[in-house]
Scaffold this motif. Structure first.
Motif, PDB file in Angstrom:
ATOM      1  N   UNK A   1     -39.357  -9.167  67.529  1.00  0.00           N
ATOM      2  CA  UNK A   1     -40.503  -8.752  67.929  1.00  0.00           C
ATOM      3  C   UNK A   1     -40.835  -7.278  68.528  1.00  0.00           C
ATOM      4  N   UNK A   2     -41.751  -6.612  67.915  1.00  0.00           N
ATOM      5  CA  UNK A   2     -42.132  -5.309  68.510  1.00  0.00           C
ATOM      6  C   UNK A   2     -41.442  -4.330  67.312  1.00  0.00           C
ATOM      7  N   UNK A   3     -40.873  -4.900  66.464  1.00  0.00           N
ATOM      8  CA  UNK A   3     -40.266  -3.895  65.525  1.00  0.00           C
ATOM      9  C   UNK A   3     -41.638  -3.144  64.483  1.00  0.00           C
ATOM     10  N   UNK A   4     -41.421  -1.913  64.366  1.00  0.00           N
ATOM     11  CA  UNK A   4     -42.241  -1.391  63.235  1.00  0.00           C
ATOM     12  C   UNK A   4     -41.289  -1.256  61.990  1.00  0.00           C
ATOM     13  N   UNK A   5     -41.726  -2.120  60.871  1.00  0.00           N
ATOM     14  CA  UNK A   5     -40.877  -2.516  59.672  1.00  0.00           C
ATOM     15  C   UNK A   5     -41.612  -1.805  58.374  1.00  0.00           C
ATOM     16  N   UNK A   6     -41.073  -1.231  57.483  1.00  0.00           N
ATOM     17  CA  UNK A   6     -41.206  -0.790  56.208  1.00  0.00           C
ATOM     18  C   UNK A   6     -40.849  -1.778  55.126  1.00  0.00           C
ATOM     19  N   UNK A   7     -41.636  -2.474  54.447  1.00  0.00           N
ATOM     20  CA  UNK A   7     -41.285  -3.667  53.607  1.00  0.00           C
ATOM     21  C   UNK A   7     -41.402  -3.058  52.008  1.00  0.00           C
ATOM     22  N   UNK A   8     -40.185  -3.471  51.397  1.00  0.00           N
ATOM     23  CA  UNK A   8     -40.165  -3.309  49.980  1.00  0.00           C
ATOM     24  C   UNK A   8     -39.621  -4.683  49.401  1.00  0.00           C
ATOM     25  N   UNK A   9     -40.630  -5.208  48.486  1.00  0.00           N
ATOM     26  CA  UNK A   9     -40.325  -6.553  48.291  1.00  0.00           C
ATOM     27  C   UNK A   9     -40.285  -7.065  46.566  1.00  0.00           C
ATOM     28  N   UNK A  10     -39.545  -7.885  46.056  1.00  0.00           N
ATOM     29  CA  UNK A  10     -39.554  -8.339  44.778  1.00  0.00           C
ATOM     30  C   UNK A  10     -39.964  -9.837  44.836  1.00  0.00           C
ATOM     31  N   UNK A  11     -41.198 -10.265  44.667  1.00  0.00           N
ATOM     32  CA  UNK A  11     -41.694 -11.770  44.849  1.00  0.00           C
ATOM     33  C   UNK A  11     -41.020 -12.755  43.939  1.00  0.00           C
ATOM     34  N   UNK A  12     -40.273 -11.907  42.878  1.00  0.00           N
ATOM     35  CA  UNK A  12     -39.426 -12.851  41.803  1.00  0.00           C
ATOM     36  C   UNK A  12     -38.269 -13.207  42.568  1.00  0.00           C
ATOM     37  N   UNK A  13     -37.564 -12.334  43.222  1.00  0.00           N
ATOM     38  CA  UNK A  13     -36.214 -12.682  43.812  1.00  0.00           C
ATOM     39  C   UNK A  13     -36.552 -13.560  45.197  1.00  0.00           C
ATOM     40  N   UNK A  14     -37.616 -13.314  45.688  1.00  0.00           N
ATOM     41  CA  UNK A  14     -37.944 -14.433  46.996  1.00  0.00           C
ATOM     42  C   UNK A  14     -38.135 -15.726  46.725  1.00  0.00           C
ATOM     43  N   UNK A  15     -38.840 -15.922  45.498  1.00  0.00           N
ATOM     44  CA  UNK A  15     -38.765 -17.486  45.208  1.00  0.00           C
ATOM     45  C   UNK A  15     -40.233 -17.890  45.419  1.00  0.00           C
ATOM     46  N   UNK A  16     -40.386 -18.983  45.024  1.00  0.00           N
ATOM     47  CA  UNK A  16     -41.680 -19.801  45.387  1.00  0.00           C
ATOM     48  C   UNK A  16     -41.895 -19.960  46.943  1.00  0.00           C
ATOM     49  N   UNK A  17     -42.993 -19.703  47.238  1.00  0.00           N
ATOM     50  CA  UNK A  17     -43.564 -19.801  48.530  1.00  0.00           C
ATOM     51  C   UNK A  17     -44.729 -20.542  48.977  1.00  0.00           C
ATOM     52  N   UNK A  18     -44.748 -21.386  49.541  1.00  0.00           N
ATOM     53  CA  UNK A  18     -45.986 -22.136  49.908  1.00  0.00           C
ATOM     54  C   UNK A  18     -46.980 -21.099  50.601  1.00  0.00           C
ATOM     55  N   UNK A  19     -48.290 -21.246  50.094  1.00  0.00           N
ATOM     56  CA  UNK A  19     -49.073 -20.064  50.587  1.00  0.00           C
ATOM     57  C   UNK A  19     -48.963 -18.771  49.733  1.00  0.00           C
ATOM     58  N   UNK A  20     -48.177 -18.470  48.842  1.00  0.00           N
ATOM     59  CA  UNK A  20     -47.866 -17.291  47.980  1.00  0.00           C
ATOM     60  C   UNK A  20     -47.734 -16.014  48.684  1.00  0.00           C
ATOM     61  N   UNK A  21     -48.043 -15.097  48.251  1.00  0.00           N
ATOM     62  CA  UNK A  21     -47.787 -13.488  48.719  1.00  0.00           C
ATOM     63  C   UNK A  21     -48.046 -13.456  50.135  1.00  0.00           C
ATOM     64  N   UNK A  22     -49.518 -13.931  50.460  1.00  0.00           N
ATOM     65  CA  UNK A  22     -49.976 -13.752  51.569  1.00  0.00           C
ATOM     66  C   UNK A  22     -49.236 -14.466  52.818  1.00  0.00           C
ATOM     67  N   UNK A  23     -48.502 -15.559  52.515  1.00  0.00           N
ATOM     68  CA  UNK A  23     -47.660 -16.129  53.393  1.00  0.00           C
ATOM     69  C   UNK A  23     -46.498 -15.409  53.685  1.00  0.00           C
TER      70      UNK A  23
END
Length: 271
Positions: free
Chosen positions: A22-44
């Motif tokens: 909590x309180x972190x400032x984070x810069x995100x780099x992501x591969x949706x394919x690597x994360x896998x299927x997520x309920x709610x998709x990328x917005x989730x």
């Protein structure tokens, strides 16, 4: 129907286990394919990261621009008068994101609370407490070095999150390249179309260091650039945290630490 294997809640738990707080400032780099299927998709996924940092935290991403004329105007390259006339001006309010940096960025850019910087090719977007501070005053010629959002990201002790993304995606290391005291840094010039105060398109030429190869030895096609090379060395030094977020092998880096490591690494070898 088979349910999604991951949820916003499960991803938030994975992120907290990785070390996001909590309180972190984070810069995100992501591969949706690597994360896998997520309920709610990328917005989730975006909301899971926001849940992890909480209302006092901030989420940031490097999104660039899907219509950036960087290659078309680089160095001696020029657009024709007709092409220049037809090319859209960069408008941070509705510009698309560069697809090569991942689909998740499109959802971060489209978030109703997103703030976006005014540098077309090096465009950054942020959501949260420090969002406006991070993306303010991003001028041509200050893509990744002093005066850039990356400098302000470091000032708030940011963290870098790789969700299945490769080590060549650690954008904050461009700041290490910019400030490292090494000789023969490569420079580039290019043009960008911006809107003036009256809403008219104006083309501007600028010069900056070459983020695609800070030195000749890092600009060879098919070989790792300085960002990837430094990030590999940093991981080998075990100064990071790693774990699984969803199905993705993920990394969490302390941004000031990896930048200091990168600056020292470059100066030791090429200073």
């Amino acid at each position: 129907m088979r349910s999604a294997s991951h949820t916003r809640t499960s991803l938030s738990g994975d992120l907290r286990s990785l070390g996001l707080c909590a309180g972190d400032t984070v810069m995100v780099h992501a591969s949706l394919k690597a994360i896998g299927e997520v309920e709610g998709g990328p917005a989730a996924i975006v909301e899971a990261v926001r849940d992890s940092v909480g209302p006092a935290g901030t989420v940031m991403a490097f999104v660039s621009w899907d219509r950036s004329p960087y290659s078309e105007t680089l160095g001696e390259n020029r657009l024709s008068a007709e092409e220049r006339d037809l090319w859209p001006a960069y408008d941070p309010g509705d510009a698309g994101s560069y697809r090569g940096f991942g689909v998740l960025n499109q959802f971060i850019v489209a978030h109703p609370q997103a703030h976006r910087s005014r540098h077309p090719d090096a465009s950054m977007v942020a959501i949260g407490l420090h969002a406006e501070f991070l993306v303010a005053d991003h001028r041509l010629g200050q893509a990744y070095g002093p005066g850039s959002p990356l400098e302000r990201f470091l000032a708030v002790d940011g963290k870098v999150l790789l969700l299945g993304a490769s080590l060549d995606a650690v954008t904050v290391l461009h700041y290490a390249e910019a400030i490292a005291e090494i000789s023969n840094k490569r420079r580039v010039s290019y043009e960008m179309p911006l809107l003036d105060e009256q809403g008219r398109k104006r083309w501007h030429r600028c010069e900056d260091f070459d983020s695609n190869g800070i030195l000749d030895c890092f600009a060879r096609e098919g070989e790792p650039d300085a960002v990837e090379t430094i990030a590999r060395a940093y991981v080998a030094a075990r100064r990071h945290r790693s774990g699984r977020v969803g199905s993705a092998s993920s990394y969490l880096f302390d941004a000031p630490d990896i930048v200091a490591f990168g600056k020292c690494w470059l100066e030791t070898r090429y200073g």
